[in-house]
Design a protein around this motif. Structure first.
Motif, PDB file in Angstrom:
ATOM      1  N   ALA A  83      10.803  28.817 -12.544  1.00  0.00           N
ATOM      2  CA  ALA A  83       9.742  29.678 -13.068  1.00  0.00           C
ATOM      3  C   ALA A  83       8.608  29.760 -12.048  1.00  0.00           C
ATOM      4  CB  ALA A  83       9.214  29.108 -14.382  1.00  0.00           C
ATOM      5  N   ASP A  84       8.104  30.952 -11.843  1.00  0.00           N
ATOM      6  CA  ASP A  84       6.986  31.163 -10.930  1.00  0.00           C
ATOM      7  C   ASP A  84       5.712  30.656 -11.608  1.00  0.00           C
ATOM      8  OD1 ASP A  84       4.993  32.038  -9.226  1.00  0.00           O
ATOM      9  OD2 ASP A  84       5.799  34.055  -9.010  1.00  0.00           O
ATOM     10  N   ILE A  85       5.129  29.592 -11.078  1.00  0.00           N
ATOM     11  CA  ILE A  85       3.903  29.027 -11.634  1.00  0.00           C
ATOM     12  C   ILE A  85       2.737  29.177 -10.651  1.00  0.00           C
ATOM     13  CG2 ILE A  85       5.089  27.424 -13.184  1.00  0.00           C
ATOM     14  CD1 ILE A  85       4.445  25.199 -11.086  1.00  0.00           C
ATOM     15  N   SER A  86       2.854  30.138  -9.743  1.00  0.00           N
ATOM     16  CA  SER A  86       1.840  30.335  -8.712  1.00  0.00           C
ATOM     17  C   SER A  86       0.465  30.628  -9.303  1.00  0.00           C
ATOM     18  CB  SER A  86       2.253  31.472  -7.769  1.00  0.00           C
ATOM     19  OG  SER A  86       3.486  31.182  -7.155  1.00  0.00           O
ATOM     20  N   ALA A  87       0.397  31.475 -10.322  1.00  0.00           N
ATOM     21  CA  ALA A  87      -0.896  31.826 -10.924  1.00  0.00           C
ATOM     22  C   ALA A  87      -1.533  30.588 -11.555  1.00  0.00           C
ATOM     23  CB  ALA A  87      -0.716  32.932 -11.954  1.00  0.00           C
ATOM     24  N   ARG A  88      -0.732  29.764 -12.229  1.00  0.00           N
ATOM     25  CA  ARG A  88      -1.270  28.547 -12.838  1.00  0.00           C
ATOM     26  C   ARG A  88      -1.784  27.581 -11.790  1.00  0.00           C
ATOM     27  NH1 ARG A  88       2.666  24.453 -14.819  1.00  0.00           N
ATOM     28  NH2 ARG A  88       1.824  23.206 -13.158  1.00  0.00           N
ATOM     29  N   LYS A  89      -1.029  27.406 -10.698  1.00  0.00           N
ATOM     30  CA  LYS A  89      -1.452  26.489  -9.645  1.00  0.00           C
ATOM     31  C   LYS A  89      -2.739  26.978  -8.977  1.00  0.00           C
ATOM     32  CE  LYS A  89       0.918  23.142  -8.725  1.00  0.00           C
ATOM     33  NZ  LYS A  89       0.742  21.787  -9.275  1.00  0.00           N
ATOM     34  N   LEU A  90      -2.882  28.282  -8.797  1.00  0.00           N
ATOM     35  CA  LEU A  90      -4.112  28.838  -8.241  1.00  0.00           C
ATOM     36  C   LEU A  90      -5.290  28.566  -9.180  1.00  0.00           C
ATOM     37  CD1 LEU A  90      -5.592  30.472  -6.078  1.00  0.00           C
ATOM     38  CD2 LEU A  90      -4.912  32.542  -7.303  1.00  0.00           C
ATOM     39  N   ALA A  91      -5.081  28.746 -10.482  1.00  0.00           N
ATOM     40  CA  ALA A  91      -6.135  28.467 -11.463  1.00  0.00           C
ATOM     41  C   ALA A  91      -6.506  26.979 -11.433  1.00  0.00           C
ATOM     42  CB  ALA A  91      -5.676  28.878 -12.859  1.00  0.00           C
ATOM     43  N   GLU A  92      -5.521  26.082 -11.328  1.00  0.00           N
ATOM     44  CA  GLU A  92      -5.795  24.650 -11.243  1.00  0.00           C
ATOM     45  C   GLU A  92      -6.609  24.326  -9.996  1.00  0.00           C
ATOM     46  OE1 GLU A  92      -1.970  22.767 -11.343  1.00  0.00           O
ATOM     47  OE2 GLU A  92      -1.729  23.073 -13.507  1.00  0.00           O
ATOM     48  N   GLU A  93      -6.261  24.947  -8.880  1.00  0.00           N
ATOM     49  CA  GLU A  93      -6.985  24.722  -7.631  1.00  0.00           C
ATOM     50  C   GLU A  93      -8.439  25.171  -7.772  1.00  0.00           C
ATOM     51  OE1 GLU A  93      -6.996  26.558  -3.161  1.00  0.00           O
ATOM     52  OE2 GLU A  93      -5.048  26.182  -4.085  1.00  0.00           O
ATOM     53  N   ARG A  94      -8.651  26.320  -8.382  1.00  0.00           N
ATOM     54  CA  ARG A  94     -10.019  26.817  -8.574  1.00  0.00           C
ATOM     55  C   ARG A  94     -10.816  25.920  -9.510  1.00  0.00           C
ATOM     56  NH1 ARG A  94      -8.665  33.255  -8.614  1.00  0.00           N
ATOM     57  NH2 ARG A  94      -8.470  33.431  -6.357  1.00  0.00           N
ATOM     58  N   LEU A  95     -10.159  25.385 -10.548  1.00  0.00           N
ATOM     59  CA  LEU A  95     -10.840  24.448 -11.447  1.00  0.00           C
ATOM     60  C   LEU A  95     -11.223  23.158 -10.714  1.00  0.00           C
ATOM     61  CD1 LEU A  95      -8.844  24.843 -14.775  1.00  0.00           C
ATOM     62  CD2 LEU A  95     -11.268  25.349 -14.404  1.00  0.00           C
ATOM     63  N   ARG A  96     -10.345  22.659  -9.845  1.00  0.00           N
ATOM     64  CA  ARG A  96     -10.678  21.475  -9.054  1.00  0.00           C
ATOM     65  C   ARG A  96     -11.857  21.749  -8.139  1.00  0.00           C
ATOM     66  NH1 ARG A  96      -5.144  20.987  -8.983  1.00  0.00           N
ATOM     67  NH2 ARG A  96      -4.966  22.022  -6.984  1.00  0.00           N
ATOM     68  N   GLU A  97     -11.857  22.928  -7.507  1.00  0.00           N
ATOM     69  CA  GLU A  97     -12.972  23.286  -6.635  1.00  0.00           C
ATOM     70  C   GLU A  97     -14.280  23.343  -7.425  1.00  0.00           C
ATOM     71  OE1 GLU A  97     -11.728  26.970  -4.882  1.00  0.00           O
ATOM     72  OE2 GLU A  97     -10.284  25.992  -3.547  1.00  0.00           O
ATOM     73  N   LEU A  98     -14.227  23.902  -8.629  1.00  0.00           N
ATOM     74  CA  LEU A  98     -15.408  23.962  -9.490  1.00  0.00           C
ATOM     75  C   LEU A  98     -15.864  22.550  -9.854  1.00  0.00           C
ATOM     76  CD1 LEU A  98     -17.435  25.526 -11.258  1.00  0.00           C
ATOM     77  CD2 LEU A  98     -15.706  25.495 -13.072  1.00  0.00           C
ATOM     78  N   ALA A  99     -14.913  21.701 -10.264  1.00  0.00           N
ATOM     79  CA  ALA A  99     -15.258  20.328 -10.644  1.00  0.00           C
ATOM     80  C   ALA A  99     -15.828  19.549  -9.465  1.00  0.00           C
ATOM     81  CB  ALA A  99     -14.042  19.613 -11.216  1.00  0.00           C
ATOM     82  N   ASP A 100     -15.302  19.782  -8.265  1.00  0.00           N
ATOM     83  CA  ASP A 100     -15.810  19.091  -7.080  1.00  0.00           C
ATOM     84  C   ASP A 100     -17.193  19.578  -6.671  1.00  0.00           C
ATOM     85  OD1 ASP A 100     -13.752  17.288  -6.744  1.00  0.00           O
ATOM     86  OD2 ASP A 100     -12.638  18.558  -5.346  1.00  0.00           O
ATOM     87  N   SER A 101     -17.546  20.806  -7.046  1.00  0.00           N
ATOM     88  CA  SER A 101     -18.858  21.336  -6.676  1.00  0.00           C
ATOM     89  C   SER A 101     -19.942  20.951  -7.676  1.00  0.00           C
ATOM     90  CB  SER A 101     -18.797  22.864  -6.539  1.00  0.00           C
ATOM     91  OG  SER A 101     -18.604  23.458  -7.812  1.00  0.00           O
ATOM     92  N   MET A 102     -19.556  20.408  -8.831  1.00  0.00           N
ATOM     93  CA  MET A 102     -20.523  20.000  -9.853  1.00  0.00           C
ATOM     94  C   MET A 102     -21.195  18.687  -9.449  1.00  0.00           C
ATOM     95  SD  MET A 102     -18.197  20.692 -13.243  1.00  0.00           S
ATOM     96  CE  MET A 102     -19.426  19.993 -14.318  1.00  0.00           C
ATOM     97  N   PRO A 103     -22.460  18.503  -9.828  1.00  0.00           N
ATOM     98  CA  PRO A 103     -23.114  17.223  -9.533  1.00  0.00           C
ATOM     99  C   PRO A 103     -22.679  16.105 -10.485  1.00  0.00           C
ATOM    100  CG  PRO A 103     -24.654  18.688 -10.646  1.00  0.00           C
ATOM    101  CD  PRO A 103     -23.391  19.483 -10.382  1.00  0.00           C
TER     102      PRO A 103
END
Length: 140
Positions: A83-103
């Motif tokens: 199954a193509d899970i590329s969109a989900r993995k991209l969303a997970e990556e963006r969430l990690r980036e958001l979490a890493d940018s939070m104080p």
């Protein structure tokens, strides 16, 4: 035959070098190890991994396969899906980036209590990374 439907290049017959053609080299050892465990234990194979798309870009798939056994219990062949899970993995990556940018300190734990994710602030504050997978159990 394999019909990747734009996820990976399709072929009409089994290929010995399919892994080398369709999977980024960084994934080869991890995939081979997971396959070896499934073959040794005669059990289902399931793994999320990167793939090389026909256009040369990298995507993600969830590969699953079950062994089909002969009467004597040996594996005759495998039946699988991807199954193509590329969109989900991209969303997970963006969430990690958001979490890493939070104080704030952010972490995610699995049901069994192992640590799945620690943001950069947690790691900077404690010095622990997710490498141990039981980080919070040691700290808390």
């Amino acid at each position: 035959p394999l019909d990747g439907r734009a996820l990976v290049a399709s072929n009409d017959e089994p290929l010995r070098d399919w892994l080398e053609r369709n999977i980024p080299e960084v994934e080869h050892d991890r995939i081979r190890a997971a396959i070896a465990v499934a073959v040794q234990r005669v059990q289902a194979f399931e793994l999320e991994h990167r793939v090389i798309r026909p256009d040369g870009s990298t995507g993600w798939t969830l590969s699953r396969a079950v062994p089909i056994q002969s009467a004597d219990g040996t594996i005759r062949e495998w039946f699988g899906v991807a199954a193509d899970i590329s969109a989900r993995k991209l969303a997970e990556e963006r969430l990690r980036e958001l979490a890493d940018s939070m104080p704030q300190i952010v972490f995610v734990m699995a049901e069994d209590g192992t640590t799945e994710y620690l943001n950069a602030q947690w790691q900077a504050y404690t010095g622990y990374t997710t490498a141990g997978r039981d980080v919070l159990a040691r700290v808390v």
